[in-house]
Design a protein around this motif. Structure first.
Motif, PDB file in Angstrom:
ATOM      1  N   SER A 107      63.280  20.100  43.381  1.00 20.34           N
ATOM      2  CA  SER A 107      64.240  21.214  43.273  1.00 20.34           C
ATOM      3  C   SER A 107      63.896  22.421  44.144  1.00 20.34           C
ATOM      4  CB  SER A 107      64.379  21.644  41.810  1.00 20.34           C
ATOM      5  OG  SER A 107      63.124  22.069  41.315  1.00 20.34           O
ATOM      6  N   PHE A 108      62.773  22.364  44.889  1.00 17.23           N
ATOM      7  CA  PHE A 108      62.394  23.529  45.704  1.00 17.23           C
ATOM      8  C   PHE A 108      62.469  23.217  47.199  1.00 17.23           C
ATOM      9  CE2 PHE A 108      60.339  24.348  41.631  1.00 17.23           C
ATOM     10  CZ  PHE A 108      60.661  25.679  41.419  1.00 17.23           C
ATOM     11  N   GLU A 154      66.782  30.620  49.941  1.00 18.77           N
ATOM     12  CA  GLU A 154      66.128  29.383  49.521  1.00 18.77           C
ATOM     13  C   GLU A 154      65.454  29.539  48.161  1.00 18.77           C
ATOM     14  OE1 GLU A 154      64.994  27.078  53.646  1.00 18.77           O
ATOM     15  OE2 GLU A 154      63.455  28.361  52.782  1.00 18.77           O
ATOM     16  N   SER A 155      65.062  28.385  47.595  1.00 18.39           N
ATOM     17  CA  SER A 155      64.245  28.459  46.381  1.00 18.39           C
ATOM     18  C   SER A 155      62.826  28.006  46.741  1.00 18.39           C
ATOM     19  CB  SER A 155      64.860  27.626  45.264  1.00 18.39           C
ATOM     20  OG  SER A 155      64.473  26.303  45.386  1.00 18.39           O
ATOM     21  N   GLY A 163      67.309  35.040  47.440  1.00 13.30           N
ATOM     22  CA  GLY A 163      66.847  33.715  47.043  1.00 13.30           C
ATOM     23  C   GLY A 163      65.954  33.838  45.815  1.00 13.30           C
ATOM     24  N   THR A 164      65.213  32.769  45.493  1.00 11.20           N
ATOM     25  CA  THR A 164      64.354  32.787  44.308  1.00 11.20           C
ATOM     26  C   THR A 164      62.953  32.339  44.653  1.00 11.20           C
ATOM     27  OG1 THR A 164      66.287  32.047  43.065  1.00 11.20           O
ATOM     28  CG2 THR A 164      64.189  31.999  41.901  1.00 11.20           C
ATOM     29  N   SER A 192      63.318  39.322  43.722  1.00 11.74           N
ATOM     30  CA  SER A 192      63.579  37.876  43.827  1.00 11.74           C
ATOM     31  C   SER A 192      62.459  37.007  43.245  1.00 11.74           C
ATOM     32  CB  SER A 192      63.810  37.510  45.293  1.00 11.74           C
ATOM     33  OG  SER A 192      62.711  37.949  46.072  1.00 11.74           O
TER      34      SER A 192
END
Length: 442
Positions: free
Chosen positions: A320-321, A251-252, A275-276, A301
């Protein structure tokens, strides 16, 4: 070096706190190095510093009838420090505490001051201190008895009732337990326990957090296990945040107020480093701290940015998250055990200005969260206005948000969740006071 230096160093720290509003925890470490304090004196310095700060209002109440005229700040601190030893430290004989105080007074002042200090402390030794029963009002008595400012005890009594407030104030006077989180990306809790045992550290498993351990004796920051990235020093209450966020690999995630990175690296651990995680903080040196933490733990990450979370929409795409954590700036009233000086530095009006920052960060977080995404709001305070009221205001403003129950917490913690939110008090399990609430974006 002799105990004299430990006491003189303590006096130096107390003066610095008064003059510069510096944090005691930073000053203690600095003083140990500066005055070359060694061995048992390190423990004495630490105990004298924290103990005297913790109980400042009580000590002032006891000293009041004996101080007949205005004294300089350092003399008052010397009297507080000496009375703390006489009243609360069994292992320091009264005569030793008085003798040391007189010697320090001679060295720092003159004969007259030494005579004054000697006279006051000997009178206390003879007559004893005044009784707290003299204070008729129960709230005021609790304030003096547990050395918490009156405005704070009043506020908490109104929010939680006097019994809960008493338990909290008494709990805040106890020494904090050092807890650590095992880096499950690199090792297991059992392996670390073995290593620590070999290094002479006394530790036991946390019964609350599957990757938590309690340090009973010794300093883990100097161990190989710590240097190899097997451990992070983190309070158990703070470890609950990553559980509440419940991030999944790939996931972000946005961590809006991330420094020094304890929760950020725990989130990475939960995501198995896949993920980030975007970690924000206002100050570049704090972003560097997060990066150093991540490097030590072999976590790749996390990407750090020196940025105000309220302006994050200028840099990152809206919606975007998958998950956003707002571990907001707060009054810190949950960590008074670790940072006792906070309770004297804070004013009631400070809390109101903090809630507007908290809401601004949350509004920004909502904009950046994907539909269906999870938002977690957390603070290290116990204040109703900063916690419950901020949640109510957030929900009023953002109709797309729905508060959801926090069901990903460790089993032992689940009973503490009330009305879909978690308010941990210091007396609950000896951790910091902490608040967590979870939301879903429709």
């Amino acid at each position: 070096m002799s105990n004299t230096s430990a006491r003189e160093a303590t006096l130096h720290i107390l003066d610095q706190i008064d003059k510069n509003q510096s944090y005691s925890n930073l000053l203690v470490n600095h003083a140990i190095k500066k005055f070359n304090i060694k061995g048992p004196d390190v423990g004495l310095l630490t105990e004298l510093t924290y103990g005297t700060i913790q109980r400042k209002l009580t000590l002032d109440f006891y000293l009041k009838p004996f101080i007949k005229k205005k004294v300089e700040g350092w003399v008052r601190n010397l009297l507080r420090l000496s009375l703390y030893q006489m009243k609360y430290l069994d292992r320091v004989p009264e005569r030793a505490a008085i003798h040391e105080a007189v010697e320090i007074a001679k060295k720092r002042g003159h004969k007259g001051i030494a005579g004054l200090v000697n006279g006051i402390l000997r009178s206390i030794q003879r007559q004893g201190v005044p009784s707290l029963d003299e204070i008729a009002d129960p709230v005021e008595r609790l304030s003096v008895e547990t050395s918490h400012p009156l405005w704070l005890v009043k506020r908490w009594s109104e929010q939680f009732g006097i019994e809960k407030t008493r338990a909290m104030c008494e709990s805040n006077l106890l020494a904090p337990v050092q807890t650590a989180r095992v880096n499950t990306l690199l090792t297991t809790r059992e392996e670390v326990m073995e290593e620590l045992k070999d290094a002479g550290i006394e530790a036991e498993l946390s019964t609350l957090i599957p990757e938590g351990i309690h340090i009973k004796r010794g300093n883990i920051a100097h161990t190989d296990s710590y240097k190899k990235g097997y451990l992070s020093i983190q309070d158990e209450s703070s470890m609950l945040v990553a559980y509440a966020l419940n991030p999944q690999p790939g996931e972000s995630v946005l961590d809006m107020c991330a420094a020094p990175g304890g929760k950020t690296t725990h989130i990475a651990q939960k995501m198995t480093n896949k993920g980030t995680i975007v970690a924000l903080d206002l100050h570049p040196h704090k972003i560097k701290l997060i990066q150093e933490n991540a490097d030590r733990l072999k976590i790749t990450s996390i990407e750090g940015h020196a940025l105000d979370g309220r302006k994050a929409h200028e840099k990152f795409e809206l919606q975007s998250f998958d998950r956003v954590l707002v571990d907001a700036p707060c009054s810190g009233l949950g960590v008074l055990r670790r940072k006792p000086d906070i309770k004297y530095a804070k004013k009631e009006q400070d809390l109101a200005s903090l809630t507007s920052i908290q809401l601004a960060l949350l509004d920004s977080a909502v904009d950046l969260l994907k539909p269906g995404g999870t938002l977690v709001y957390s603070t290290c305070t116990v204040d109703y206005e900063e916690n419950n009221l901020t949640v109510s205001r957030l929900l009023e403003k953002n109709t797309a948000l729905k508060q959801i129950s926090i069901d990903s917490l460790p089993e032992a913690i689940q009973p503490l969740v009330k009305d879909k939110q978690l308010q941990v008090f210091p007396q609950d399990f000896g951790g910091d006071g902490f608040f967590i609430a979870c939301f879903k974006k429709e």
